[in-house]
Design a protein around this motif. Structure first.
Motif, PDB file in Angstrom:
ATOM      1  N   THR A  89       0.897  -1.257  -0.123  1.00  0.00           N
ATOM      2  CA  THR A  89      -0.006  -0.227   0.073  1.00  0.00           C
ATOM      3  C   THR A  89       0.589   1.299  -0.170  1.00  0.00           C
ATOM      4  N   THR A  90       0.223   2.450  -0.367  1.00  0.00           N
ATOM      5  CA  THR A  90       0.945   3.577  -0.162  1.00  0.00           C
ATOM      6  C   THR A  90       0.448   4.415   0.859  1.00  0.00           C
ATOM      7  N   GLY A  91       0.990   3.889   2.111  1.00  0.00           N
ATOM      8  CA  GLY A  91       0.883   4.387   3.278  1.00  0.00           C
ATOM      9  C   GLY A  91       2.001   4.303   4.030  1.00  0.00           C
ATOM     10  N   ILE A  92       1.878   5.201   5.210  1.00  0.00           N
ATOM     11  CA  ILE A  92       3.207   5.670   6.032  1.00  0.00           C
ATOM     12  C   ILE A  92       3.919   4.296   6.740  1.00  0.00           C
ATOM     13  N   THR A  93       3.173   3.197   7.030  1.00  0.00           N
ATOM     14  CA  THR A  93       3.604   2.169   7.399  1.00  0.00           C
ATOM     15  C   THR A  93       4.229   1.075   6.307  1.00  0.00           C
ATOM     16  N   ALA A 128       7.600  -1.317   8.641  1.00  0.00           N
ATOM     17  CA  ALA A 128       7.608  -0.109   9.611  1.00  0.00           C
ATOM     18  C   ALA A 128       6.428   0.052  10.374  1.00  0.00           C
ATOM     19  N   THR A 129       6.343   1.007  11.135  1.00  0.00           N
ATOM     20  CA  THR A 129       4.919   1.668  11.794  1.00  0.00           C
ATOM     21  C   THR A 129       4.761   3.007  11.490  1.00  0.00           C
ATOM     22  N   LYS A 130       3.677   3.316  12.125  1.00  0.00           N
ATOM     23  CA  LYS A 130       3.435   5.039  11.853  1.00  0.00           C
ATOM     24  C   LYS A 130       4.532   5.864  12.462  1.00  0.00           C
ATOM     25  N   ASN A 131       5.047   5.340  13.490  1.00  0.00           N
ATOM     26  CA  ASN A 131       6.180   6.408  14.278  1.00  0.00           C
ATOM     27  C   ASN A 131       7.394   5.717  14.204  1.00  0.00           C
ATOM     28  N   GLU A 132       7.626   4.480  13.396  1.00  0.00           N
ATOM     29  CA  GLU A 132       9.026   4.017  13.669  1.00  0.00           C
ATOM     30  C   GLU A 132       9.323   3.527  12.139  1.00  0.00           C
ATOM     31  N   PRO A 133      10.630   3.979  11.811  1.00  0.00           N
ATOM     32  CA  PRO A 133      11.108   3.377  10.495  1.00  0.00           C
ATOM     33  C   PRO A 133      11.233   1.963  10.473  1.00  0.00           C
ATOM     34  N   GLN A 185      13.054   8.066  16.005  1.00  0.00           N
ATOM     35  CA  GLN A 185      12.971   9.431  16.420  1.00  0.00           C
ATOM     36  C   GLN A 185      12.835   9.494  17.994  1.00  0.00           C
ATOM     37  N   ASP A 186      13.500  10.523  18.569  1.00  0.00           N
ATOM     38  CA  ASP A 186      13.345  11.002  20.038  1.00  0.00           C
ATOM     39  C   ASP A 186      12.050  11.693  20.372  1.00  0.00           C
ATOM     40  N   TRP A 187      10.941  11.375  20.019  1.00  0.00           N
ATOM     41  CA  TRP A 187       9.895  12.005  20.263  1.00  0.00           C
ATOM     42  C   TRP A 187       9.685  12.322  21.961  1.00  0.00           C
TER      43      TRP A 187
END
Length: 514
Positions: free
Chosen positions: A434-438, A461-466, A482-484
């Motif tokens: 899919t063309t989704g962020i995950t 990947a996940t929405k917040n993790e590469p 990322q260090d959110w």
């Protein structure tokens, strides 16, 4: 004082003689483990050979296992060096006559530096740096020293942590140490984030965290540092030289990104210059042109290539110099909403740099920076949110979202910033991806090619993790996360039944008394 007493009293932070012996025992344990791995004695090697496995494949895997142990061995050996250096300095200081004056103490310090330099056959400046690092580890960073001795954090990463804690108070130093050694952090190993990142990437992460948590607000430190802006010149070999400019981060970031974009626009089948050469020619043209910026096809430079477009006009002598304009070239900045409204002074994040003062971010927004995008983040943890699949083509908004999630190329240790990278489907579109962020990542051209020409394979990947990566040898490696952090909340913002945004808008945007 005999040597036993000196060893027991000296270097209390490192444990004296007992501490050195414990570190040596750690090294000996890793040496034994390395010998077993190289000899092929681990059960995995024996079982593979007994099952008729390829001896070369087994040997190749054993070499990788050996390198993993060698990395720990080198870290433990560095811990031994630290404790020996600190122990020597402590013992010499303990033998010092308390009645000796400051001049004698200074001479003793110089003598100790020279002694360490001669024993290790290094320069006195390097010896002085090593002594300072050893004393910082034994006195202020005991957990880092323990992780080094256990082989969990490399010596290079240990030096990064020592360097970036310089000038911090004890509480801030302890907080930084705990954060980067936390084994439960996303993407961390037994030694925390400091145990899995390459030194250059760790320095970026530590510096960004330090900027957000430094006891002295970034606004004050930036105001002091901006007075030091300057240009420097350094001659080099082969009739070459370096020019560097120390600027506010938003200006430097925008100048770099614009120059890189111009250089990429000039690349083509008939352009023999590399990207770095084009960027250098564009910068030189911008600084040396007079009157107006030359067109890319207007003439040739001193090497016979066509001159590159420089963009901004250059001042004639005698012209009044105004302040730099608000950057309008690819400045991607994420600003917490309360900081944007002026309710807090929480730093914003400049893509490719890290934290910047809230005032700088507000100036970028007010000045209409072309690449400022409003980013919705989760107020609980500061992470960006998800988007969905409609077509194979990756929308520009989603590409920007990937830049926020990944920061750099997601391949372990790669520092190629996301502006230069290509959006790529982890699971190919024709295989149902899919063309989704995950299902997207932004590998740099080098690692994008590696994915399609080798058996290196990205993991989901996940929405917040590469995505992570699986190597041809079957080993799994995590990408940098990322260090959110949760955004700062203004005081008393939840005192009423209004929504957070309603109260913020009423408090900070409406005239007083309305």
């Amino acid at each position: 004082m005999d040597s036993e007493a000196a060893g027991s009293r000296a270097s209390q932070g490192g444990g004296g003689r007992a501490g050195v012996l414990a570190a040596v025992a750690s090294v000996a344990g890793f040496v034994d483990e390395l010998a077993r791995v190289v000899a092929g004695s681990p059960a995995g090697s024996s079982d593979a050979l007994a099952a008729g496995g390829d001896p070369l494949r087994v040997f190749a895997d054993d070499c990788l296992d050996g390198l993993a142990v060698q990395r720990k061995l080198e870290a433990a050996a560095a811990a031994v060096k630290v404790l020996l250096v600190d122990g020597h300095i402590g013992a010499v200081a303990a033998m010092e006559d308390p009645a000796a004056g400051p001049g004698w103490a200074k001479g003793r310090e110089m003598a100790s530096v020279a002694e360490v330099a001669c024993v290790l056959t290094i320069g006195e400046r390097a010896a002085s740096t090593l002594i300072g690092e050893a004393q910082a580890l034994t006195s202020s960073l005991p957990a880092v020293l323990n992780a080094l001795q256990a082989g969990e954090v490399s010596w290079q990463n240990t030096r990064v942590l020592v360097d970036e804690t310089t000038g911090l108070d004890p509480a801030a130093t302890t907080a930084l140490e705990q954060h980067f050694l936390d084994p439960d952090a996303p993407g961390a190993g037994p030694g925390g984030i400091a145990g899995v990142l390459a030194p250059a990437r760790l320095r970026c992460r530590v510096r960004a965290w330090r900027e957000r948590h430094h006891p002295d607000l970034i606004e004050k430190r930036h105001a002091r540092s901006v007075a030091d802006r300057r240009m420097e010149y350094a001659p080099d070999r082969d009739a070459m030289a370096w020019i560097s400019i120390y600027l506010p981060a938003d200006q430097a970031n925008a100048a770099w990104n614009r120059t890189r974009a111009l250089a990429r626009g000039l690349q083509g089948p008939n352009e023999p210059r590399t990207l770095p050469q084009l960027m250098a020619d564009i910068g030189a043209t911008a600084l040396l042109a007079t009157g107006h910026a030359p067109n890319a096809d207007a003439g040739n430079d001193t090497t016979g290539h066509r001159a590159a477009s420089a963009g901004p006009h250059v001042l004639e002598p005698g012209t009044t110099l105004a302040g730099p304009p608000v950057p309008r070239a690819q400045v991607l900045v994420t600003v917490p909403v309360f900081s944007l409204l002026g309710a807090t002074e929480e730093p914003a994040v400049l893509d490719g740099h890290g934290p910047i003062p809230a005032s700088m971010a507000r100036r970028l927004v007010a000045g209409g920076a072309d690449s400022f995008y409003r980013v919705l983040v989760d107020p609980r943890d500061g992470a960006p949110l998800e988007i969905g699949r409609k077509s194979y083509r990756v929308p520009e908004a989603m590409r920007r979202w990937l830049r926020l999630r990944d920061g750099t190329c997601p391949f372990p240790g790669c520092s190629n910033h996301s502006l230069d990278n290509e959006a790529d489907h982890l699971l190919a579109w024709h295989h149902g991806g899919t063309t989704g962020i995950t299902n997207l990542a932004q590998p740099c051209p080098k690692h994008h090619k590696l994915k399609h020409t080798s058996t290196w394979t990205p993991t989901p990947a996940t929405k917040n993790e590469p995505p992570g990566w699986t190597s041809p040898a079957g080993r799994r490696y995590t990408s940098e996360h990322q260090d959110w952090e949760p955004p700062h909340w203004p005081p008393d913002i939840l005192a009423s039944n209004q929504s957070i945004l309603e109260e913020a808008l009423e408090r900070f945007l409406l005239p007083a008394g309305s």
